[in-house]
Design a protein around this motif. Structure first.
Motif, PDB file in Angstrom:
ATOM      1  N   SER A  33       0.835  -1.207   0.000  1.00  0.00           N
ATOM      2  CA  SER A  33       0.000   0.000   0.000  1.00  0.00           C
ATOM      3  C   SER A  33       0.863   1.247   0.000  1.00  0.00           C
ATOM      4  O   SER A  33       0.560   2.236  -0.664  1.00  0.00           O
ATOM      5  CB  SER A  33      -0.923  -0.007   1.223  1.00  0.00           C
ATOM      6  N   LEU A  61       2.266   1.787  -3.495  1.00  0.00           N
ATOM      7  CA  LEU A  61       1.234   2.269  -4.411  1.00  0.00           C
ATOM      8  C   LEU A  61       0.958   3.748  -4.199  1.00  0.00           C
ATOM      9  O   LEU A  61       0.713   4.493  -5.160  1.00  0.00           O
ATOM     10  CB  LEU A  61      -0.063   1.476  -4.203  1.00  0.00           C
ATOM     11  N   LYS A  62       1.019   4.172  -2.950  1.00  0.00           N
ATOM     12  CA  LYS A  62       0.610   5.536  -2.591  1.00  0.00           C
ATOM     13  C   LYS A  62       1.397   6.607  -3.335  1.00  0.00           C
ATOM     14  O   LYS A  62       0.845   7.647  -3.694  1.00  0.00           O
ATOM     15  CB  LYS A  62       0.757   5.724  -1.086  1.00  0.00           C
ATOM     16  N   ILE A 118      -0.280   7.461  -6.678  1.00  0.00           N
ATOM     17  CA  ILE A 118      -1.677   7.893  -6.693  1.00  0.00           C
ATOM     18  C   ILE A 118      -1.778   9.408  -6.842  1.00  0.00           C
ATOM     19  O   ILE A 118      -0.989  10.169  -6.281  1.00  0.00           O
ATOM     20  CB  ILE A 118      -2.382   7.426  -5.399  1.00  0.00           C
ATOM     21  N   SER A 131      -5.899   3.591  -6.189  1.00  0.00           N
ATOM     22  CA  SER A 131      -5.661   2.262  -5.638  1.00  0.00           C
ATOM     23  C   SER A 131      -7.002   1.557  -5.478  1.00  0.00           C
ATOM     24  O   SER A 131      -7.944   2.107  -4.910  1.00  0.00           O
ATOM     25  CB  SER A 131      -4.960   2.362  -4.283  1.00  0.00           C
ATOM     26  N   GLN A 159      -5.765  -3.233  -3.771  1.00  0.00           N
ATOM     27  CA  GLN A 159      -4.313  -3.406  -3.774  1.00  0.00           C
ATOM     28  C   GLN A 159      -3.704  -3.404  -5.173  1.00  0.00           C
ATOM     29  O   GLN A 159      -2.596  -3.893  -5.390  1.00  0.00           O
ATOM     30  CB  GLN A 159      -3.911  -4.680  -3.036  1.00  0.00           C
ATOM     31  N   LEU A 185      -2.932  -0.807  -8.680  1.00  0.00           N
ATOM     32  CA  LEU A 185      -2.852   0.563  -9.172  1.00  0.00           C
ATOM     33  C   LEU A 185      -3.631   0.645 -10.474  1.00  0.00           C
ATOM     34  O   LEU A 185      -3.369  -0.105 -11.419  1.00  0.00           O
ATOM     35  CB  LEU A 185      -1.392   0.955  -9.406  1.00  0.00           C
TER      36      LEU A 185
END
Length: 337
Positions: free
Chosen positions: A25, A28-29, A32, A46, A49, A51
């Motif tokens: 996570s 991925l952040k 974003i 997201s 889980q 992208l």
């Protein structure tokens, strides 16, 4: 540049099932947010889980890790997305295909909530295969939408030799503004009234909204559902566009008489890859009908699975394929008169 093609989509969205469990996570952040090029904004969000790339008016696409700060999608095999970092922060996304590239500047670390306008949809109807979310403006008409979808469900799946589909959620927004926000397309042309947003998700303006052709929009629900079916067979929206729209026009029984078109009457047949500006809709039904009549509907299914590969689907050249299609259309609808 394939992303550029995707950016022009105006009618339809989806998510693949490929796993993206190699990114946490936290990882991925950093990707974003919102990215801009020349005033056109795409977003990365997201979801479960994974992208996801959200292009205005198009189905979501899963970004699959392909190296450090590098991703691909299943929709276009020859395109890669590179992320630029500065001082530990992502500052841009570059779409690359061959020697061509397009850079999107990151303008926000926060993406929109595409379920945000669900607050407008206070009512819910469940059927065997659909969940319809709607507002009070559609309390009297939601049954006609549900009946059309359920009435066409078995026929459409039988055509594509599918036993089942995921339960599909249909969001019916009471106004254009809510719809445009829900598909990340704030400047969508007024004629854009519905879009497939995934393989189990399509969104539309209410047929009771101001200035909407309710009969056309109600008929269009099978069109959008067919896009969802297409995405379940192969997650490649608008690839190629003539096939994407043609199949949806055919399954929704949306017929335009080709003898009304000069290019058909005068035998000025265009290459399928060039169809645009509405012609992919006007000729869509009869193109798929011709393929079915000449080679059978299995050829249509094969074309979807191979993303329009004519040689592997019907074992002839593209020129022969297109000539056969248009000669069939001409003979059936023009020559007979």
């Amino acid at each position: 540049m394939r992303l550029f093609v995707v950016l022009l989509l105006c009618c339809s969205v989806f998510t693949t099932q490929a796993q993206n469990d190699t990114l946490s996570s936290g990882e991925l952040k950093k990707y974003i947010g919102k990215y801009d090029v020349n005033g056109m904004v795409v977003q990365l969000v997201s979801l479960k889980q994974s992208l996801m790339l959200v292009v205005p008016g198009a189905p979501m696409q899963e970004m699959i890790p392909d190296g450090v700060n590098k991703f691909k999608t299943s929709s276009f095999e020859d395109e890669r997305f590179l992320f630029v970092e500065k001082d530990g922060k992502t500052t841009a996304m570059i779409s690359q295909r061959g020697e061509q590239s397009l850079e999107f500047r990151k303008i926000s670390d926060t993406a929109d909530n595409f379920a945000g306008t669900d607050s407008l949809l206070t009512l819910r109807k469940l059927t065997a295969h659909f969940i319809l979310l709607y507002s009070s403006i559609d309390a009297a008409s939601v049954n006609s939408i549900a009946d059309r979808l359920e009435g066409d469900y078995k026929r459409v799946l039988n055509d594509f030799k599918l036993d089942k589909m995921p339960v599909t959620t249909v969001r019916i927004y009471p106004n254009r503004e809510g719809f445009k926000h829900g598909i990340n397309f704030p400047n969508a042309p007024d004629e854009v009234l519905a879009t497939a947003f995934g393989k189990d998700d399509f969104r539309m303006v209410s047929p009771n909204a101001e200035g909407v052709d309710s009969a056309m929009l109600t008929k269009g629900v099978t069109h959008e559902f067919t896009h969802c079916v297409h995405l379940n067979i192969d997650y490649s929206p608008n690839n190629p566009r003539w096939l994407w729209e043609g199949v949806a026009m055919f399954e929704s029984d949306w017929f335009f008489d080709p003898k009304e078109l000069d290019i058909i009457r005068n035998k000025q047949f265009p290459p399928l890859a060039t169809l645009g500006n509405g012609m992919e809709y006007m000729l869509g039904y009869v193109i798929i009908e011709a393929i079915r009549d000449i080679w059978g509907f299995d050829a249509v299914i094969s074309l979807i699975k191979t993303r329009g590969n004519v040689a592997s689907s019907v074992s002839i050249s593209e020129n022969e394929f297109e000539k056969s299609i248009f000669e069939h259309i001409y003979s059936k609808y023009v020559k007979k008169d």
